[in-house]
Write an enzyme that holds these catalytic residues in place. Structure first.
Site, mmCIF file in Angstrom:
data_model
loop_
_atom_site.group_PDB
_atom_site.id
_atom_site.type_symbol
_atom_site.label_atom_id
_atom_site.label_comp_id
_atom_site.label_asym_id
_atom_site.label_seq_id
_atom_site.Cartn_x
_atom_site.Cartn_y
_atom_site.Cartn_z
ATOM 1 N N ASP A 9 0.683 -1.291 0.041
ATOM 2 C CA ASP A 9 0.062 0.573 0.132
ATOM 3 C C ASP A 9 0.542 1.497 0.401
ATOM 4 O O ASP A 9 0.435 2.253 -0.426
ATOM 5 C CB ASP A 9 -1.105 -0.262 0.997
ATOM 6 C CG ASP A 9 -0.313 0.166 3.179
ATOM 7 O OD1 ASP A 9 0.486 -0.151 2.708
ATOM 8 O OD2 ASP A 9 -1.272 0.505 3.139
ATOM 9 N N ASN A 12 2.826 1.282 -3.624
ATOM 10 C CA ASN A 12 2.152 2.471 -4.073
ATOM 11 C C ASN A 12 2.453 3.493 -4.330
ATOM 12 O O ASN A 12 2.283 4.455 -5.341
ATOM 13 C CB ASN A 12 0.434 1.271 -4.434
ATOM 14 C CG ASN A 12 0.704 -0.300 -4.082
ATOM 15 O OD1 ASN A 12 2.261 -1.249 -4.636
ATOM 16 N ND2 ASN A 12 -0.197 -1.157 -4.263
ATOM 17 N N ARG A 82 3.936 -13.230 6.620
ATOM 18 C CA ARG A 82 4.944 -11.803 6.938
ATOM 19 C C ARG A 82 5.395 -12.231 8.600
ATOM 20 O O ARG A 82 6.081 -11.357 8.418
ATOM 21 C CB ARG A 82 3.873 -10.720 7.598
ATOM 22 C CG ARG A 82 2.781 -9.923 6.516
ATOM 23 C CD ARG A 82 1.807 -8.506 6.457
ATOM 24 N NE ARG A 82 1.634 -8.039 5.842
ATOM 25 C CZ ARG A 82 1.449 -6.958 5.136
ATOM 26 N NH1 ARG A 82 2.685 -6.560 5.558
ATOM 27 N NH2 ARG A 82 1.278 -6.608 4.014
ATOM 28 N N LYS A 204 -12.790 8.458 1.301
ATOM 29 C CA LYS A 204 -13.020 7.997 0.238
ATOM 30 C C LYS A 204 -13.967 6.877 -0.026
ATOM 31 O O LYS A 204 -15.078 6.503 1.221
ATOM 32 C CB LYS A 204 -11.468 6.613 -0.407
ATOM 33 C CG LYS A 204 -10.304 7.482 -0.627
ATOM 34 C CD LYS A 204 -9.308 6.924 -0.810
ATOM 35 C CE LYS A 204 -9.038 6.411 -0.095
ATOM 36 N NZ LYS A 204 -7.955 6.725 0.797
ATOM 37 N N GLY A 206 -15.695 4.488 -2.214
ATOM 38 C CA GLY A 206 -16.293 3.897 -3.743
ATOM 39 C C GLY A 206 -16.733 4.814 -4.470
ATOM 40 O O GLY A 206 -15.942 5.412 -5.127
ATOM 41 N N ASP A 208 -19.566 6.476 -4.745
ATOM 42 C CA ASP A 208 -20.530 7.752 -3.903
ATOM 43 C C ASP A 208 -18.714 8.934 -4.011
ATOM 44 O O ASP A 208 -18.091 8.554 -4.033
ATOM 45 C CB ASP A 208 -21.158 7.206 -2.701
ATOM 46 C CG ASP A 208 -21.803 6.186 -2.938
ATOM 47 O OD1 ASP A 208 -22.591 6.659 -3.781
ATOM 48 O OD2 ASP A 208 -22.381 5.243 -1.983
ATOM 49 N N ALA A 234 -5.085 -0.848 -4.944
ATOM 50 C CA ALA A 234 -4.227 0.396 -5.333
ATOM 51 C C ALA A 234 -5.054 1.732 -5.808
ATOM 52 O O ALA A 234 -4.266 2.850 -6.167
ATOM 53 C CB ALA A 234 -3.291 0.363 -6.340
ATOM 54 N N ALA A 235 -6.346 0.642 -6.070
ATOM 55 C CA ALA A 235 -7.337 1.930 -6.167
ATOM 56 C C ALA A 235 -7.162 3.368 -5.322
ATOM 57 O O ALA A 235 -6.966 4.655 -5.502
ATOM 58 C CB ALA A 235 -8.988 1.851 -5.741
ATOM 59 N N ASP A 237 -4.332 3.600 -3.087
ATOM 60 C CA ASP A 237 -3.480 4.126 -2.845
ATOM 61 C C ASP A 237 -2.842 5.078 -3.614
ATOM 62 O O ASP A 237 -2.366 5.606 -3.768
ATOM 63 C CB ASP A 237 -2.626 2.651 -3.105
ATOM 64 C CG ASP A 237 -2.455 1.568 -2.061
ATOM 65 O OD1 ASP A 237 -3.249 2.142 -1.243
ATOM 66 O OD2 ASP A 237 -2.020 0.705 -2.553
#
Length: 279
Positions: A9, A12, A82, A204, A206, A208, A234-235, A237
């Site tokens: 994240d 990106n 991780r 943010k 979506g 909307d 990555a939308a 990010d």
């Protein structure tokens, strides 16, 4: 199709910011990596993409985190490995951490940054950000809530709000905030982060409208319709990168949000986290 790549994240966001900012601006990625071949390959990849790696610290007997993204109708699910990630040691050397932060104008981190740290190291990390903010640095934060990375919901919500308390800019996603903080609407999300200490919040939501609050007031920016979502990786990010890039020349926040929506809209219409666009 199975494809390996280097992403994550905060990286990106750095990758997209590098493409949006003038060449004379430095975009650096600060973290820990291993001394193995994969870590070296990742560092080389960052350099090839124009991201400064001087703030990477190499740790013996560690490697990079591994995760897999599965897609269903454009939406993602994650599997993580991780335990041996060197990034989990990001804050175990306070002097090194303070040193990589001191010459930066803007410092960006996420809820995942917090989630992978042990509690004592998380406290060290947040203290370093608090001091950097007091020294005049701008601190930006995407809560990026990932409950599977936290011991429990209480630890996650507490940790996220501790991150918010050291930040100037908060970039939450309403769907996550409504789920885990029970916010009734984006305005409630923005108010909670303002109350925590942020001076700018961009929520943010979506497809909307994006809700924002800053020193000039509050408002909404409509999100252009997208006919087909292929991959939402990555939308957020890429959106965050456009918001941060807008700070460089004091672009009005609604204008930066519109640019961010355009970029993230292009990103979700292609596969993968790092998408070359003409935006």
């Amino acid at each position: 199709l199975y494809r390996r790549g280097f992403a994550g994240d905060t990286f990106n966001t750095a990758w997209y910011a590098r493409r949006l900012l003038p060449e004379d601006w430095t975009v650096a990625f600060g973290s820990c990596i291993g001394t193995d071949a994969v870590s070296a390959e990742m560092s080389d990849f960052m350099v090839s993409q124009g991201v400064d790696t001087a703030a990477l610290r190499r740790v013996a007997d560690r490697s990079v985190g591994l995760y897999m993204i599965s897609l269903l109708d454009g939406e993602r699910s994650f599997s993580y490995w991780r335990a041996q990630s060197a990034a989990r040691l990001l804050a175990d050397d306070p002097a090194w951490l303070a040193d990589i932060l001191k010459d930066r104008d803007t410092i960006y981190f996420s809820g995942i940054t917090l989630a992978i740290l042990e509690p004592k190291d998380r406290a060290t990390f947040l203290d370093a950000l608090r001091k950097a903010r007091a020294a005049g640095k701008t601190i930006a934060f995407d809560p990026n809530l990932r409950p599977r990375l936290w011991p429990d919901t209480k630890a996650m919500t507490t940790g996220i709000m501790e991150g918010a308390a050291v930040s100037d800019i908060a970039l939450p996603s309403f769907e996550d905030e409504a789920t885990w903080f029970r916010d009734a609407n984006p305005e409630a999300t923005a108010a909670r982060y303002i109350d925590a200490g942020a001076s700018m919040v961009v929520v943010k939501n979506g497809a909307d409208a994006v809700h924002f609050r800053d020193a000039t007031g509050s408002g909404e920016v409509e999100v252009p319709a997208i006919t087909q979502v292929i991959d939402t990786t990555a939308a957020g990010d890429s959106f965050n990168a456009a918001i941060l890039a807008g700070l460089k020349d004091n672009t009005p926040l609604p204008q930066s949000i519109a640019a961010a929506c355009k970029l993230s809209g292009a990103v979700v219409q292609a596969r993968g986290a790092l998408v070359e666009t003409d935006i």
